[in-house]
Design a protein around this motif. Sequence first.
Motif, PDB file in Angstrom:
ATOM      1  N   GLU A  48       0.815  -1.212   0.000  1.00 55.72           N
ATOM      2  CA  GLU A  48       0.000   0.000   0.000  1.00 55.72           C
ATOM      3  C   GLU A  48       0.857   1.274   0.000  1.00 55.72           C
ATOM      4  OE1 GLU A  48      -3.692   0.310   2.672  1.00 55.72           O
ATOM      5  OE2 GLU A  48      -2.522   2.016   3.370  1.00 55.72           O
ATOM      6  N   TRP A 105      -0.764  -6.893   2.964  1.00 60.10           N
ATOM      7  CA  TRP A 105      -1.084  -6.932   4.399  1.00 60.10           C
ATOM      8  C   TRP A 105      -1.214  -8.392   4.859  1.00 60.10           C
ATOM      9  CZ3 TRP A 105       0.429  -2.745   6.117  1.00 60.10           C
ATOM     10  CH2 TRP A 105       0.000  -1.497   5.689  1.00 60.10           C
ATOM     11  N   PRO A 150      -1.664  -3.139   8.907  1.00 59.74           N
ATOM     12  CA  PRO A 150      -1.938  -1.693   8.867  1.00 59.74           C
ATOM     13  C   PRO A 150      -1.772  -1.022  10.243  1.00 59.74           C
ATOM     14  CG  PRO A 150      -3.756  -2.935   7.896  1.00 59.74           C
ATOM     15  CD  PRO A 150      -2.812  -3.931   8.475  1.00 59.74           C
ATOM     16  N   ARG A 204      -1.073   6.558   4.646  1.00 62.43           N
ATOM     17  CA  ARG A 204      -1.224   5.490   3.672  1.00 62.43           C
ATOM     18  C   ARG A 204       0.029   4.609   3.672  1.00 62.43           C
ATOM     19  NH1 ARG A 204      -4.319   3.594   0.008  1.00 62.43           N
ATOM     20  NH2 ARG A 204      -3.438   2.593  -1.840  1.00 62.43           N
ATOM     21  N   CYS A 243      -6.205   5.498   4.477  1.00 64.81           N
ATOM     22  CA  CYS A 243      -5.354   4.341   4.754  1.00 64.81           C
ATOM     23  C   CYS A 243      -6.108   3.266   5.531  1.00 64.81           C
ATOM     24  CB  CYS A 243      -4.079   4.750   5.493  1.00 64.81           C
ATOM     25  SG  CYS A 243      -4.370   5.443   7.106  1.00 64.81           S
ATOM     26  N   GLY A 244      -5.533   2.064   5.514  1.00 67.41           N
ATOM     27  CA  GLY A 244      -6.143   0.935   6.211  1.00 67.41           C
ATOM     28  C   GLY A 244      -6.179   1.194   7.705  1.00 67.41           C
ATOM     29  N   GLU A 250      -4.639  -2.493  12.950  1.00 69.90           N
ATOM     30  CA  GLU A 250      -5.076  -3.851  13.271  1.00 69.90           C
ATOM     31  C   GLU A 250      -4.435  -4.266  14.590  1.00 69.90           C
ATOM     32  OE1 GLU A 250      -4.067  -6.621  10.147  1.00 69.90           O
ATOM     33  OE2 GLU A 250      -4.143  -8.308  11.547  1.00 69.90           O
TER      34      GLU A 250
END
Lengths: 527, 334
Positions: free
Chosen positions: B56, B76, B91, B96, B124-125, B128
């Motif tokens: 990404e 990811w 992430p 990003r 952006c993601g 996690e």
Amino acid sequence: MRDFVSLLETLDRARGQRARILALADHFARSDPADAAWTVALLLGERPARILDTARLRGLIARSSGLPDWLVELCHAHAGDLAETAALLLPGSGEGLPPLSILIERELLPLARRPLSEREQAVLALWSRARADERFALNKLLTGGWRLGVSRATVVRALALHSGRETWRITERLAGEWRPSAEAFRALIASEEERPDPARPYPFFLASPLPEGPGALGDPSAWLAEWKWDGIRAQLIRRGGTSAIWSRGGERIEERFPELLAALEALPEDAVLDGEIVAWSSDRPDSFAALQRRLQRRRSPRRLSAEIPVRFLAFDLLERSGVDLRSRPLDARRSALAEILHKSSDIVQISHCLDFDQWERLSALRACCRDFGVEGVMLKRKDSPYRSGRVRGDWWKWKIEPYTVDAVLLYAEPGHGRRAGLLTDYTFGVRGEQGQWLPVARAYSGLSEDEIVELDRWLRRHTLKRFGPVRQVEPHFVFELGFEGIAPSTRHRAGLALRFPRILRWRRDLDLAAVSSIDELRALLRH
Amino acid sequence: MRLMEEPLIRRDEAGLYCPLGGFHIDPWRPVPLAVITHAHADHARPGCGEYLAAREGEALLRHRLGREARIRSLEWGETVRLRGVRLSLHPAGHIRGSAQVRIEGAREVWVVTGDFKRASDPTCGAFEPLPCDTLVCEATFALPLYRWPSAESVLAAIRIWVEDCARRGMAAVLYAYSLGKAQRLLAALGGSLDQPVLVHGAIAAINRLYEAEGVALGDWEPLPERRRRGALAGRLILAPPSAAGAWLRALGPAETACASGWMSIRGQRRRRAYDRGFILSDHADWPALLATIAESGARRVLLTHGQGEALARFLSERGLSAETWLTTYEGEGE
């Protein structure tokens, strides 16, 4: 409270004096006179009595935020402001506080006399009632510290703009002890004068530092010179049956100086005198530190008055037998002053003019200032009126060059207010007998903003040890410090402390070998 | 006697080093193999033999490091074996392509958060949460003073400020990092203003990289070189903080503001001499740091980015093993 909070936010953002004046005038127009009165009082430096000391407030913040004490303390050091620390750490938000005057008069002022536990409960209750955005202002009222960057002149001009009165009239009405109330605010901006307070002083005329030598002032015969005494500026007032002594800070201080009050009451006629209160011993001025011991006590016990006698050195006469003399030329005012004082006691005496006909002669006198225990000379134009505030041109202070020392930066800690978060409070040291570093002074100012930021970055990367907010840093950078004198000290390991130390220059050209030794400073102590 | 297992990461003169895997993470000196958490300059430095980073963020890293850099990218959660460890990227929600690095050895799992935030960011993601034994965690805003207001309320305040500037005939210049913060602002604000947001050249270049990958940034235009007098009144202009000075003066009458976590503190707001300060950060605030550490289940926490002492002590008092690691990462610039 909302109006006041939004005023604070606007002032915080306002760029330049003009914007602050407009914001204030607008606020006065929209506010209830009782609230406006308190706004004026707070801006002028009036502080409601502090309700809790720092340590207890921090304890309460810890209690209501659930954080450990040490962490609250660290946050305080980081934010640089206790009121703000509390505002940022307290959880939730309440429904809002009453208007400023009601909050202060009905809640905060009565609280000051209550026992500690009650005050603590009340503060917790106020915190939970306050909206999140009111807490900062509330805490400022609780902690009694307030620096808004709004000068007296700005407040005066805003009041003048709001009311359409002349600034000088507002200034005079505000001189002395101004008590906030709706009536007082109305009287402040009223067109007609009500019966003036007989104890009311005049606004002080302040001298400016002489930027270079006196040569630029032209013909020496147009000027009068006096010693610049190392004490506190004061006005002695006697009108009808009333006697008062005012400090430049606008505080009545006659109870601290009963002997001056007695001498004032013995004057032959009503008068307002301007001059300097100086500690006096064996026929010469004593140190400012001695005078400070008198100032610390609200009432001077007889023992202290005997131990540290004071004198009032009068240099101007502003009023005589009910007539305002301020527009008359200085030499006329001084002759009138001499007439009044010619039979006065030793305690109130005239500050004599220095005898000089050429600038070189005055310069030579100034060079021996230290022998006379004074801090320089004052230069006043003989035909000058007594102006109000710091107006350049007629009165100059020409202070003696400070002593200097080359010292090494040893410790640093974060500053407050504008400088919060940056390391700006520095401790400096000199070389001891065994080559060890001995701290001798703390200094804050004297560096440019860029230098502060650069130094901050370096200090953070060269920290040796941390003691709470204080960092011990690598001894590396040498600074030239200026100071006014030197005093024995039991608090400092070096056994002495510098008076009014300040940074004159960052001496990047010097290394540690150039740092002064403690012996050089001790020699000054004996001087 | 049993030999102690070597820690999965230790500090050496180049940065965070994984001896079993033979790589560095965000090194500050050139090394043979560098795992990069994200493309900000204090984390992604040129000169390394090979780079490993999230797919990404590949284009952004390429923009930072240049055409010649050897970059290998991972999806990811894709796992690679590097000598004695297994490594994957996840992430971090900072900008990003910003990644957390998960390293699995024979006995332990370590996670390096890199810079991260928990607030949502359309560019952006989302962060996690990863269970681990040791968490190497950023600590840029690691004091309870830092609690971010909701991004919605801050964006609303920015819109009101722009309208206010318009009424007074001034341009509204908002300083924000050209990589990350600027795009987050554009994605969130771009559609809601009357006119397109104008951006400084440094931001425009990065916007194009985002848009090439399909990230919607709303209405924006590069700041025109030639413009009529007063044409900028009421316009929101995004610029990197370095643009203050001559560039700013050439714009005509303008108010300035800064969007940063540092704007939480009044003294810092005042010192920067911006007209306005908006609290908007791409880092975790104090509650987010505590939540992230708790969710990781880590028994040991290592804090980077300089402000970690208070958090380390706070965690130690709660029974975790916590210490600070000195790094050269700068966190959120000023």
